[in-house]
Design an enzyme around this catalytic site. Structure first.
Site, PDB file in Angstrom:
ATOM      1  N   TYR B 117       0.968  -1.649  -0.387  1.00 51.60           N
ATOM      2  CA  TYR B 117       0.139  -0.006  -0.126  1.00 51.60           C
ATOM      3  C   TYR B 117       0.632   1.533  -0.195  1.00 51.60           C
ATOM      4  O   TYR B 117       2.066   1.056   0.671  1.00 51.60           O
ATOM      5  CB  TYR B 117      -0.888   0.404   0.733  1.00 51.60           C
ATOM      6  N   TYR B 156      -0.717  -9.831   0.900  1.00 51.18           N
ATOM      7  CA  TYR B 156       0.582  -9.705   1.713  1.00 51.18           C
ATOM      8  C   TYR B 156      -0.152 -10.178   3.125  1.00 51.18           C
ATOM      9  O   TYR B 156      -1.299 -10.291   3.562  1.00 51.18           O
ATOM     10  CB  TYR B 156      -0.323  -8.127   1.398  1.00 51.18           C
ATOM     11  N   ARG B 166      -3.655 -11.576   4.317  1.00 53.17           N
ATOM     12  CA  ARG B 166      -4.670 -11.177   3.711  1.00 53.17           C
ATOM     13  C   ARG B 166      -5.065 -11.566   2.105  1.00 53.17           C
ATOM     14  O   ARG B 166      -3.611 -11.828   0.912  1.00 53.17           O
ATOM     15  CB  ARG B 166      -5.007  -9.993   2.920  1.00 53.17           C
ATOM     16  N   HIS B 169      -7.223  -8.606  -2.182  1.00 54.39           N
ATOM     17  CA  HIS B 169      -8.809  -8.204  -2.149  1.00 54.39           C
ATOM     18  C   HIS B 169      -8.957  -6.295  -2.481  1.00 54.39           C
ATOM     19  O   HIS B 169      -7.744  -5.242  -2.451  1.00 54.39           O
ATOM     20  CB  HIS B 169      -9.723  -7.950  -0.527  1.00 54.39           C
ATOM     21  N   HIS B 171     -10.971  -2.629  -0.973  1.00 56.61           N
ATOM     22  CA  HIS B 171     -11.702  -2.326  -0.184  1.00 56.61           C
ATOM     23  C   HIS B 171     -12.694  -1.290  -1.121  1.00 56.61           C
ATOM     24  O   HIS B 171     -12.387  -0.433  -2.032  1.00 56.61           O
ATOM     25  CB  HIS B 171     -11.124  -1.481   0.984  1.00 56.61           C
TER      26      HIS B 171
HETATM   27 FE   LIG Z   1      -6.474  -4.188   2.745  1.00 64.23          FE
END
Ligand SMILES: [Fe+2]
Lengths: 204, 251
Positions: B117, B156, B166, B169, B171
């Protein structure tokens, strides 16, 4: 067998996670140049009717530590008690007031801040007047489904005393968790996720 | 903020269907550790919707920039593109009655193709992509349809258990027409085995609810030699009819 109702289920909620800022306040997250400004940063302009106020506060976890990665949205009526929404059928709200604000809690202090106006009174379903209030919605890492609550105004004792929603609170000692004390033109509204002072959250 | 583009429909003013709190995740899910100290422990106060919940902000298409629904280019230097598997995500926003929700603002955010991110508090070793910001938004059309273009995010690792990952995905944040419809959720990808191992996914008890968050690969919507496509419909709360309700005069 009976006929199926053919209704769908609401999409299940998932946490906003630690990086909610990327999506909802990218400029705050230092992702510049994608949107001119973050949505919800300004609710009022020079022409907005009503008393200017500031609402500040923090969101505190079960140890009393402020969340530094939460995001708050608020929704409120204008000075005359009208909502700036197509579903508002009682009249036209102040076009210079959005009624909706969004603010991430500060990454160092955990504080949120809204520059807004004091809302007017909005009728309850049966026509009685609700006390002035602001609807809050809180999301963050560790919160699996957004939390709804309401802030009422500490200097509206009489209106608060006849508010039909506050009247529904069984444990009267908890009413104070929804009431923000006033100092000058600032109201402080701390939201406690847990503990003795746990804020009342609503299933709306 | 009110949008003239959706005003040709009669606005609805009914209260929303009660939320199914067993279908949604519970607040306290200790296997997702952060929820332990952030979950309210007292019962929620049930409140049949008042005007404060029935109304909500609506956003006009005028807030949208041309590239807002293209994460491949909306942060990239001129002439450059984000790196990763190119995909189109499309679908409809419906309400629980099966009606399309027009004018719904959707905001989405995600990691880059390496699972990283673009955020000050993110420390994963995978590198940033200089041409990928990770945010986008769009507004549904008259039938509730939406689409956007992006790269498929990578899975990640995250600090929960020592080796929790995770699944890939995206959000999503959704506005309907009333503030009580406000929702944040995540979209997962068909075939990702990490879905069923993820503590955050497992905050949801109901397998069907998880499947409802899993987008389907749609080869018929791909652009040949360019992008694959995933279909992802989302459902917001439905409204009760006001037809036979007793209303106070002037209310
Ligand atoms: Fe996330």
């Amino acid at each position: 067998m009976v006929q199926p109702l053919n209704q769908l289920k609401e999409s299940a909620s998932q946490t906003a996670g630690p990086y909610v800022h990327i999506g909802l306040t990218p400029n705050f997250a230092e992702i510049g140049g994608v949107y001119p400004q973050d949505l919800g940063t300004s609710m009022v302009n020079d022409k907005t009717k009503g008393e200017r106020i500031t609402v500040v506060g923090r969101v505190l976890d079960g140890t009393g530590t402020p969340l530094k990665d939460a995001l708050i949205e608020i929704w409120q009526a204008d000075a005359d008690g009208l909502y700036n929404s197509p579903s508002e059928m009682r009249g036209s709200a102040d076009a210079n007031f959005t009624g909706w604000g969004r603010c991430p809690t500060d990454m160092d202090t955990g504080e949120f801040r809204f520059e807004t106006i004091k809302p007017g009174r909005v009728p309850f379903k049966d026509g009685r007047k609700q006390a002035p209030h602001i609807t809050f919605w809180v999301v963050a890492r560790g919160i699996n489904i957004g939390l709804h609550t309401r802030m009422y105004f500490g200097d509206e004792e009489k209106a608060n005393g006849e508010d039909p929603v506050l009247a529904r609170v069984e444990h009267r000692v908890r009413v104070s968790t929804l009431i923000a004390p006033r100092e000058g033109s600032t109201y402080r509204f701390d939201i406690h996720l847990q503990g003795e002072k746990e804020t009342i959250f609503f299933d709306i | 903020m009110s949008d003239s583009q959706i005003s040709n429909r009669k606005p609805e003013t009914g209260a929303f269907f009660q939320r199914d709190r067993e279908w949604h995740p519970q607040a306290y899910t200790p296997w997702y550790k952060t929820s332990v100290l952030r979950s309210p422990q007292k019962a929620l106060l049930s409140l049949d919707n008042t005007l404060s919940e029935i109304t909500g902000p609506v956003f006009g298409h005028n807030i949208l920039g041309e590239l807002d629904n293209d994460l491949i280019t909306n942060f990239a230097k001129p002439g450059e593109m984000a790196i990763g598997p190119r995909i189109i995500v499309y679908g409809r926003v419906l309400d629980e009655r099966g009606k399309g929700v027009p004018g719904a603002l959707l905001e989405f955010w995600q990691a880059n193709a390496g699972g990283r991110y673009r955020h000050r508090k993110e420390g994963y070793v995978a590198p940033l992509d200089p041409n990928f910001g990770g945010c986008g938004r769009t507004i549904t059309d008259e039938e509730g349809n939406y689409s956007f273009r992006t790269i498929q995010p990578g899975p990640y690792p995250w600090p929960n258990g020592v080796n929790d990952w995770r699944p890939a995905h995206i959000h999503f944040s959704l506005f309907g027409h009333g503030f009580a419809q406000r929702l944040i959720t995540q979209m997962y990808f068909e075939g990702d085995s990490l879905i069923w191992k993820c503590p955050i996914v497992k905050t949801i008890n109901d397998r069907a609810a998880i499947e409802g968050l899993t987008a389907a690969l749609d080869m018929n919507a791909t652009i040949p030699m360019d992008s694959r496509a995933y279909k992802f419909d989302m459902v917001l709360r439905g409204r009760r009819s006001t037809l036979f309700e007793n209303r106070m005069e002037g209310n």
